[in-house]
Design an enzyme around this catalytic site. Sequence first.
Site, PDB file in Angstrom:
ATOM      1  N   GLY A 130      41.040  22.006  38.738  1.00 44.73           N
ATOM      2  CA  GLY A 130      40.390  21.015  39.600  1.00 44.73           C
ATOM      3  C   GLY A 130      40.963  20.936  41.005  1.00 44.73           C
ATOM      4  N   LYS A 134      41.024  20.524  58.898  1.00 39.94           N
ATOM      5  CA  LYS A 134      42.273  19.764  59.008  1.00 39.94           C
ATOM      6  C   LYS A 134      43.013  20.144  60.282  1.00 39.94           C
ATOM      7  CE  LYS A 134      42.567  19.417  53.967  1.00 39.94           C
ATOM      8  NZ  LYS A 134      42.989  20.116  52.746  1.00 39.94           N
TER       9      LYS A 134
HETATM   10  N1  HSE Z   1      40.633  21.454  48.222  1.00 38.63           N
HETATM   11  C1  HSE Z   1      41.645  20.850  49.025  1.00 38.63           C
HETATM   12  C2  HSE Z   1      42.926  21.631  48.815  1.00 38.63           C
HETATM   13  C3  HSE Z   1      41.823  19.401  48.633  1.00 38.63           C
HETATM   14  O1  HSE Z   1      42.935  22.552  47.998  1.00 38.63           O
HETATM   15  O2  HSE Z   1      43.914  21.381  49.469  1.00 38.63           O
HETATM   16  C4  HSE Z   1      42.392  18.518  49.676  1.00 38.63           C
HETATM   17  O3  HSE Z   1      41.692  18.514  50.886  1.00 38.63           O
END
Ligand code: HSE
Length: 438
Positions: A189, A207
């Site tokens: 997940g 980000k």
């Molecule tokens: N899918 C993202 C990760 C979750 O793997 O860091 C958090 O933004």
Amino acid sequence: MAEPLRVGIAGLGTVGAAVARLLQRQAEALRARTGREIVVAGVSAREPDKERGVDLTHAAFFSDAAQLAASPRVDLFVELIGGAEGPARASVETALANGKSVVTANKALLAEHGLRLAALAEEKHVALAFEASVAGGIPIVKTLREGLAGNSIDRVYGILNGTCNYILSRMELEELSFAQCLAEAQQLGYAEADPTFDIGGYDTAHKLSILTSLAFGTRIAPRAIDVEGIERVTLADIEAAAELGFRIKLLGVAQRTAQGIEQRVHPTMVKKTTAIAQVMGVTNAVTIDADAVHELTLVGPGAGGEATASAVVADIADIAKGVRSAPFGIPSAALRELRRMPMRRHEGGYYIRLTVRDVAGAFAKIAGRMAERRISLESIVQRGRFQRAGDQSSAPRSVSVILITHATSEHLVREALEAIDADGTIVGKAQVIRIERE
Ligand code: HSE
């Protein structure tokens, strides 16, 4: 004691439910720290009756997030729906337009519309807070915006996607293929609903665009980011990197240069001895190079309900105390247009893996193409001689050759590789991985 702060939470998935639980668990400490009670007065979710480990019977339920955002029952709107458009955008705009502060973990929304939303928040004299949008539980937004206010930042870079770091770590430690590790990450997940968003580098790019704006006082510019994912990284690269004293990480890097600001996301060779190279698994890390602190690295959980909720609750607590910083550190009208430093002008070292035809003079030709462009080689390693699968003929065999260059320009490397390709000395496409300076 001041009036209670009435919070509306839109989205009760892993993070939203964890926020509600954390507000309940830490109610007393939060009251002491903020001087107010914080109550969840309204919620909006797809499944109203799902068991979430928290009693929300006292909160009004709204099937439409924008109605919750506009409701006079709430003072502060927390958006945990996700996505740059649709209900997330509509509800955040509604809350701000109604003069309510907003807390969000939505990196895509900020990357696409952050500047306009920040301007709206300022116009309405409310807060727009987004600590949870970058690196989950690591307080990187506050660090850049407040903690390093006395610094001039040269570079900010980090491991901003746990899924990619998990995959690269597992490939190295367990000698598994990329596909096997991606399947594991999905089972656990970690990956986004569409994993191409993680492995293609786009999640990191969203980000990074937020970090760049905070670090350099520039308008958020996600389209000025050069993005490469980890799909082409092979076990052979990871093993070669290890032998040469490197690890491969998917980094987001924002760097100030004389020609402008470089924003890039790509698989990167980092020296095994650096702080960032030690970060394995789903953990995130951000390093900041700044004039007064020199180098600062923050390491911690980049995803997961509780860790992300920690950042959301910190923002809620700030707003409860009346803290209202300019969302990107300086008023949005004062943010400068980002002058993009094009990738072809990037300066740095390169790892280049070539599959070279094992014929006399091939090495010399390759070295010659590099020398013509004054690309200085730190090392050349030949990794075994091998016959291509099923190749019974007397055709020339191929060898894997790894070049490490000293600092040079990206356009020179690209030109040299085009010339090498045209010479017919290599088979297939060259693998190029940039080396990040310490
Ligand atoms: N899918 C993202 C990760 C979750 O793997 O860091 C958090 O933004």
